[in-house]
Write a protein that holds these residues in place. Structure first.
Motif, PDB file in Angstrom:
ATOM      1  N   HIS A 144       0.828  -1.199   0.000  1.00  0.00           N
ATOM      2  CA  HIS A 144       0.000   0.000   0.000  1.00  0.00           C
ATOM      3  C   HIS A 144       0.870   1.259   0.000  1.00  0.00           C
ATOM      4  CE1 HIS A 144      -3.432  -2.554   0.825  1.00  0.00           C
ATOM      5  NE2 HIS A 144      -2.778  -3.087   1.844  1.00  0.00           N
ATOM      6  N   ALA A 145       0.253   2.372  -0.303  1.00  0.00           N
ATOM      7  CA  ALA A 145       0.941   3.663  -0.235  1.00  0.00           C
ATOM      8  C   ALA A 145       1.266   3.992   1.217  1.00  0.00           C
ATOM      9  CB  ALA A 145       0.051   4.750  -0.824  1.00  0.00           C
ATOM     10  N   LEU A 146       2.234   4.847   1.403  1.00  0.00           N
ATOM     11  CA  LEU A 146       2.559   5.291   2.758  1.00  0.00           C
ATOM     12  C   LEU A 146       1.400   6.089   3.330  1.00  0.00           C
ATOM     13  CD1 LEU A 146       6.233   6.474   2.333  1.00  0.00           C
ATOM     14  CD2 LEU A 146       5.449   4.635   3.805  1.00  0.00           C
ATOM     15  N   PRO A 147       1.141   5.945   4.630  1.00  0.00           N
ATOM     16  CA  PRO A 147       0.109   6.773   5.255  1.00  0.00           C
ATOM     17  C   PRO A 147       0.496   8.257   5.178  1.00  0.00           C
ATOM     18  CG  PRO A 147       0.743   4.964   6.706  1.00  0.00           C
ATOM     19  CD  PRO A 147       1.710   4.973   5.556  1.00  0.00           C
ATOM     20  N   ASP A 148      -0.494   9.115   5.173  1.00  0.00           N
ATOM     21  CA  ASP A 148      -0.239  10.557   5.125  1.00  0.00           C
ATOM     22  C   ASP A 148       0.685  10.966   6.264  1.00  0.00           C
ATOM     23  OD1 ASP A 148      -1.781  10.942   2.904  1.00  0.00           O
ATOM     24  OD2 ASP A 148      -3.586  11.498   4.021  1.00  0.00           O
ATOM     25  N   GLY A 149       1.694  11.746   5.920  1.00  0.00           N
ATOM     26  CA  GLY A 149       2.615  12.259   6.925  1.00  0.00           C
ATOM     27  C   GLY A 149       3.757  11.322   7.274  1.00  0.00           C
ATOM     28  N   MET A 150       3.799  10.139   6.702  1.00  0.00           N
ATOM     29  CA  MET A 150       4.885   9.213   7.013  1.00  0.00           C
ATOM     30  C   MET A 150       5.946   9.303   5.927  1.00  0.00           C
ATOM     31  SD  MET A 150       4.774   5.194   7.828  1.00  0.00           S
ATOM     32  CE  MET A 150       6.094   4.484   8.758  1.00  0.00           C
ATOM     33  N   PHE A 191      22.640   4.172  15.121  1.00  0.00           N
ATOM     34  CA  PHE A 191      22.064   4.544  13.828  1.00  0.00           C
ATOM     35  C   PHE A 191      21.449   3.327  13.140  1.00  0.00           C
ATOM     36  CE2 PHE A 191      22.927   4.668   9.192  1.00  0.00           C
ATOM     37  CZ  PHE A 191      21.884   5.509   8.848  1.00  0.00           C
ATOM     38  N   HIS A 192      22.185   2.208  13.138  1.00  0.00           N
ATOM     39  CA  HIS A 192      21.663   0.994  12.505  1.00  0.00           C
ATOM     40  C   HIS A 192      20.380   0.514  13.185  1.00  0.00           C
ATOM     41  CE1 HIS A 192      24.790   0.474   9.561  1.00  0.00           C
ATOM     42  NE2 HIS A 192      25.725   0.578  10.489  1.00  0.00           N
ATOM     43  N   ALA A 193      20.319   0.615  14.484  1.00  0.00           N
ATOM     44  CA  ALA A 193      19.113   0.216  15.218  1.00  0.00           C
ATOM     45  C   ALA A 193      17.941   1.129  14.881  1.00  0.00           C
ATOM     46  CB  ALA A 193      19.385   0.224  16.721  1.00  0.00           C
ATOM     47  N   ARG A 194      18.202   2.433  14.827  1.00  0.00           N
ATOM     48  CA  ARG A 194      17.145   3.396  14.495  1.00  0.00           C
ATOM     49  C   ARG A 194      16.666   3.205  13.059  1.00  0.00           C
ATOM     50  NH1 ARG A 194      17.234   8.601  12.651  1.00  0.00           N
ATOM     51  NH2 ARG A 194      19.497   8.713  12.728  1.00  0.00           N
ATOM     52  N   ARG A 195      17.589   2.956  12.141  1.00  0.00           N
ATOM     53  CA  ARG A 195      17.229   2.732  10.743  1.00  0.00           C
ATOM     54  C   ARG A 195      16.414   1.440  10.591  1.00  0.00           C
ATOM     55  NH1 ARG A 195      21.970   1.796   6.617  1.00  0.00           N
ATOM     56  NH2 ARG A 195      22.025  -0.097   7.860  1.00  0.00           N
ATOM     57  N   ALA A 196      16.809   0.380  11.286  1.00  0.00           N
ATOM     58  CA  ALA A 196      16.066  -0.889  11.222  1.00  0.00           C
ATOM     59  C   ALA A 196      14.653  -0.722  11.776  1.00  0.00           C
ATOM     60  CB  ALA A 196      16.815  -1.977  11.986  1.00  0.00           C
ATOM     61  N   ALA A 197      14.521   0.047  12.861  1.00  0.00           N
ATOM     62  CA  ALA A 197      13.195   0.288  13.437  1.00  0.00           C
ATOM     63  C   ALA A 197      12.322   1.078  12.465  1.00  0.00           C
ATOM     64  CB  ALA A 197      13.335   1.036  14.766  1.00  0.00           C
ATOM     65  N   HIS A 198      12.914   2.061  11.790  1.00  0.00           N
ATOM     66  CA  HIS A 198      12.162   2.856  10.806  1.00  0.00           C
ATOM     67  C   HIS A 198      11.696   1.977   9.656  1.00  0.00           C
ATOM     68  CE1 HIS A 198      10.993   6.237   8.289  1.00  0.00           C
ATOM     69  NE2 HIS A 198      11.652   5.654   7.306  1.00  0.00           N
TER      70      HIS A 198
END
Length: 84
Positions: A40-46, A62-69
């Motif tokens: 699906h498309a990204l939700p609005d604002g994401m 950084f790697h942990a934050r990127r993986a969570a994102h």
């Protein structure tokens, strides 16, 4: 996708043999349990872009934050339709 009338699938066997099998075998094994995968498309604002490394941020952080994102983006965009 074609309908399958397989009696069942041993997921342990599939997982153990996955890496050494051909793409056609992987497709057929996957189609036994999944009817469709919808993106699906990204939700609005994401924001779907990978976050940049912050100044003075440790590489591991950084790697942990990127993986969570990435996990959050996939959780909101990807929908599996399982075979009954």
């Amino acid at each position: 996708m074609p309908e399958h009338s397989a009696p069942g699938i041993d997921v342990t066997t599939v997982a153990a043999e996955w890496a050494g099998r051909t793409p056609m075998w992987q497709y057929q094994a996957t189609s036994l349990i999944l009817e469709a995968v919808l993106v699906h498309a990204l939700p609005d604002g994401m924001n779907g872009a990978t976050p940049a490394k912050r100044r003075n941020e440790a590489i591991d952080a950084f790697h942990a934050r990127r993986a969570a994102h990435r996990a959050e983006v996939l959780a909101r965009r990807v929908e599996f339709i399982w075979r009954a």
